[in-house]
Motif scaffolding. Structure first.
Motif, PDB file in Angstrom:
ATOM      1  N   ALA A  51       0.904  -1.229   0.105  1.00 12.19           N
ATOM      2  CA  ALA A  51      -0.427  -0.184  -0.287  1.00 12.19           C
ATOM      3  C   ALA A  51       0.847   1.441  -0.248  1.00 12.19           C
ATOM      4  O   ALA A  51       1.774   1.359   0.140  1.00 12.19           O
ATOM      5  CB  ALA A  51      -1.070  -0.010   1.033  1.00 12.19           C
ATOM      6  N   GLU A  52       0.149   2.069  -0.185  1.00 15.64           N
ATOM      7  CA  GLU A  52       0.750   4.093  -0.442  1.00 15.64           C
ATOM      8  C   GLU A  52       0.769   3.875   1.090  1.00 15.64           C
ATOM      9  O   GLU A  52       0.475   3.612   2.018  1.00 15.64           O
ATOM     10  CB  GLU A  52       0.005   4.867  -0.717  1.00 15.64           C
ATOM     11  N   LEU A  53       2.745   4.750   1.651  1.00 16.20           N
ATOM     12  CA  LEU A  53       3.488   5.091   2.399  1.00 16.20           C
ATOM     13  C   LEU A  53       2.657   6.151   3.097  1.00 16.20           C
ATOM     14  O   LEU A  53       3.434   7.097   2.593  1.00 16.20           O
ATOM     15  CB  LEU A  53       4.279   4.700   2.638  1.00 16.20           C
ATOM     16  N   SER A  54       1.760   6.606   4.156  1.00 18.68           N
ATOM     17  CA  SER A  54       1.274   7.516   5.186  1.00 18.68           C
ATOM     18  C   SER A  54       1.446   7.525   6.599  1.00 18.68           C
ATOM     19  O   SER A  54       1.291   6.997   6.763  1.00 18.68           O
ATOM     20  CB  SER A  54       0.003   8.165   4.367  1.00 18.68           C
ATOM     21  N   SER A  55       1.360   8.815   6.723  1.00 20.65           N
ATOM     22  CA  SER A  55       1.333   9.449   7.810  1.00 20.65           C
ATOM     23  C   SER A  55       0.883  10.968   8.209  1.00 20.65           C
ATOM     24  O   SER A  55       0.311  11.399   7.522  1.00 20.65           O
ATOM     25  CB  SER A  55       2.699   8.759   8.681  1.00 20.65           C
ATOM     26  N   ARG A  56       0.860  10.965   9.596  1.00 17.27           N
ATOM     27  CA  ARG A  56       0.426  12.204  10.049  1.00 17.27           C
ATOM     28  C   ARG A  56       1.532  13.193   9.929  1.00 17.27           C
ATOM     29  O   ARG A  56       2.404  13.081  11.366  1.00 17.27           O
ATOM     30  CB  ARG A  56      -0.635  11.995  11.319  1.00 17.27           C
ATOM     31  N   PHE A  57       1.254  14.248   9.766  1.00 18.29           N
ATOM     32  CA  PHE A  57       2.468  15.541   9.977  1.00 18.29           C
ATOM     33  C   PHE A  57       2.234  16.868  10.517  1.00 18.29           C
ATOM     34  O   PHE A  57       0.884  17.261   9.619  1.00 18.29           O
ATOM     35  CB  PHE A  57       3.441  16.049   8.467  1.00 18.29           C
ATOM     36  N   ALA A  58       2.738  17.885  10.628  1.00 14.61           N
ATOM     37  CA  ALA A  58       2.734  18.745  10.977  1.00 14.61           C
ATOM     38  C   ALA A  58       3.991  19.462  10.646  1.00 14.61           C
ATOM     39  O   ALA A  58       5.624  19.783  11.009  1.00 14.61           O
ATOM     40  CB  ALA A  58       1.759  19.439  12.557  1.00 14.61           C
ATOM     41  N   ALA A  59       4.198  20.601  10.687  1.00 12.55           N
ATOM     42  CA  ALA A  59       4.919  21.204  10.377  1.00 12.55           C
ATOM     43  C   ALA A  59       4.750  23.182  10.621  1.00 12.55           C
ATOM     44  O   ALA A  59       3.523  23.581   9.944  1.00 12.55           O
ATOM     45  CB  ALA A  59       5.763  21.414   8.812  1.00 12.55           C
ATOM     46  N   MET A  60       5.719  23.847  11.189  1.00 10.42           N
ATOM     47  CA  MET A  60       5.957  24.848  11.610  1.00 10.42           C
ATOM     48  C   MET A  60       7.280  26.003  11.270  1.00 10.42           C
ATOM     49  O   MET A  60       7.857  24.895  10.991  1.00 10.42           O
ATOM     50  CB  MET A  60       5.405  25.254  13.138  1.00 10.42           C
ATOM     51  N   ARG A  61       7.201  26.937  11.326  1.00 15.26           N
ATOM     52  CA  ARG A  61       9.013  27.487  10.922  1.00 15.26           C
ATOM     53  C   ARG A  61       8.637  28.307  12.375  1.00 15.26           C
ATOM     54  O   ARG A  61       7.902  28.775  12.657  1.00 15.26           O
ATOM     55  CB  ARG A  61       8.550  29.366  10.505  1.00 15.26           C
ATOM     56  N   LEU A  62       9.996  28.377  12.809  1.00 20.31           N
ATOM     57  CA  LEU A  62      10.503  28.292  13.942  1.00 20.31           C
ATOM     58  C   LEU A  62      11.908  28.145  14.240  1.00 20.31           C
ATOM     59  O   LEU A  62      12.506  28.334  12.998  1.00 20.31           O
ATOM     60  CB  LEU A  62      10.104  27.709  15.260  1.00 20.31           C
ATOM     61  N   ARG A  63      12.650  29.015  15.805  1.00 24.62           N
ATOM     62  CA  ARG A  63      14.010  29.279  15.860  1.00 24.62           C
ATOM     63  C   ARG A  63      14.368  27.679  17.030  1.00 24.62           C
ATOM     64  O   ARG A  63      13.501  28.047  17.618  1.00 24.62           O
ATOM     65  CB  ARG A  63      14.196  30.207  16.450  1.00 24.62           C
ATOM     66  N   PRO A  64      15.775  26.761  16.551  1.00 22.83           N
ATOM     67  CA  PRO A  64      15.889  26.454  17.143  1.00 22.83           C
ATOM     68  C   PRO A  64      16.047  27.293  18.466  1.00 22.83           C
ATOM     69  O   PRO A  64      17.031  28.142  18.042  1.00 22.83           O
ATOM     70  CB  PRO A  64      17.089  25.790  16.969  1.00 22.83           C
ATOM     71  N   ALA A  65      16.476  26.599  20.105  1.00 24.43           N
ATOM     72  CA  ALA A  65      16.900  27.119  20.909  1.00 24.43           C
ATOM     73  C   ALA A  65      18.374  26.482  20.974  1.00 24.43           C
ATOM     74  O   ALA A  65      18.921  26.947  22.245  1.00 24.43           O
ATOM     75  CB  ALA A  65      15.707  27.329  21.943  1.00 24.43           C
ATOM     76  N   SER A  66      18.572  25.613  21.191  1.00 26.08           N
ATOM     77  CA  SER A  66      20.149  24.736  21.387  1.00 26.08           C
ATOM     78  C   SER A  66      21.046  25.872  21.630  1.00 26.08           C
ATOM     79  O   SER A  66      21.758  26.465  20.240  1.00 26.08           O
ATOM     80  CB  SER A  66      20.515  24.321  20.168  1.00 26.08           C
ATOM     81  N   ARG A  67      21.648  25.753  22.891  1.00 23.90           N
ATOM     82  CA  ARG A  67      22.755  26.540  23.185  1.00 23.90           C
ATOM     83  C   ARG A  67      22.750  28.802  22.388  1.00 23.90           C
ATOM     84  O   ARG A  67      23.531  28.956  22.492  1.00 23.90           O
ATOM     85  CB  ARG A  67      23.915  26.295  22.991  1.00 23.90           C
ATOM     86  N   ASP A  68      20.997  28.892  22.326  1.00 22.98           N
ATOM     87  CA  ASP A  68      21.553  30.043  22.380  1.00 22.98           C
ATOM     88  C   ASP A  68      21.549  31.172  22.760  1.00 22.98           C
ATOM     89  O   ASP A  68      21.917  32.500  22.563  1.00 22.98           O
ATOM     90  CB  ASP A  68      19.930  30.599  21.146  1.00 22.98           C
ATOM     91  N   TYR A  69      21.559  30.896  24.233  1.00 27.58           N
ATOM     92  CA  TYR A  69      22.430  31.911  25.120  1.00 27.58           C
ATOM     93  C   TYR A  69      24.102  31.787  25.153  1.00 27.58           C
ATOM     94  O   TYR A  69      24.579  33.020  25.692  1.00 27.58           O
ATOM     95  CB  TYR A  69      22.214  31.684  26.486  1.00 27.58           C
ATOM     96  N   ASN A  70      24.514  31.255  24.563  1.00 34.08           N
ATOM     97  CA  ASN A  70      26.302  31.909  24.558  1.00 34.08           C
ATOM     98  C   ASN A  70      26.512  32.255  22.668  1.00 34.08           C
ATOM     99  O   ASN A  70      27.121  32.836  22.190  1.00 34.08           O
ATOM    100  CB  ASN A  70      26.585  30.518  23.986  1.00 34.08           C
TER     101      ASN A  70
END
Length: 177
Positions: free
Chosen positions: A70-89
């Motif tokens: 069968a066709e492979l499918s799933s549920r997805f959500a996408a959004m534009r945002l800023r990663p916050a990893s170590r941004d305090y540096n």
């Protein structure tokens, strides 16, 4: 550089439209502050926590390829945002990127997360295609190893390889022409 990379659900991110606080104002003494900041009431959250906050209308079922039965499918959500990893540096916040989340129907929690630098006008279908492209790359790599006899060749130096680069080069050269 354009990329789609799998990330852990613990990745810290800013909610869409949010970013870290600007550097504190200079007090006139010492070195002027240059790093972005956070506050008790202004903190990033994990990608998983963000996914759990999303409304049911945010999730879209997308098919990315034909499977065996069968066709492979799933549920997805996408959004534009800023990663916050170590941004305090950092002196400025990370640039906005796409966060793509896969949460299969009937699962207790999201299963996969990706960050992508695809253009801001990219569609969710384009994001899913790019994220799921790795399967095709891995399959093509396996076929290449089998077709050209590269399965036993190790690209690193050392005495463990049974095939020399000289014996692999002619088929590779003729294949690439």
């Amino acid at each position: 550089m354009t990329y789609v990379v799998g990330v852990q659900p613990t990745l810290s991110v800013w909610r869409p439209g949010e970013s870290p606080l600007p550097p504190k104002p200079w007090s006139g003494r010492g070195r002027p502050p240059s790093r972005v900041g956070r506050a008790d009431n202004h903190k990033p959250i994990s990608a998983k926590a963000l996914a759990e906050e999303l409304d049911a209308e945010t999730w879209r079922t997308i098919a990315w390829r034909e499977g065996i039965n069968a066709e492979l499918s799933s549920r997805f959500a996408a959004m534009r945002l800023r990663p916050a990893s170590r941004d305090y540096n950092r002196p400025e916040p990370h640039t906005e990127e796409w966060l793509l989340i896969e949460w299969p129907e009937g699962e207790a929690e999201p299963s996969k997360y990706w960050l992508s630098t695809l253009p801001a006008d990219a569609t969710i279908t384009q994001l899913v295609d790019a994220a799921k492209l790795r399967w095709r790359i891995e399959r093509d790599y396996q076929e290449l190893k089998q077709e050209l006899g590269l399965g036993h060749y190790e690209g690193r130096g050392g005495g463990a390889s049974t095939t020399t680069p000289a014996s692999v080069s002619p088929p590779t050269a003729s294949w690439s022409l």
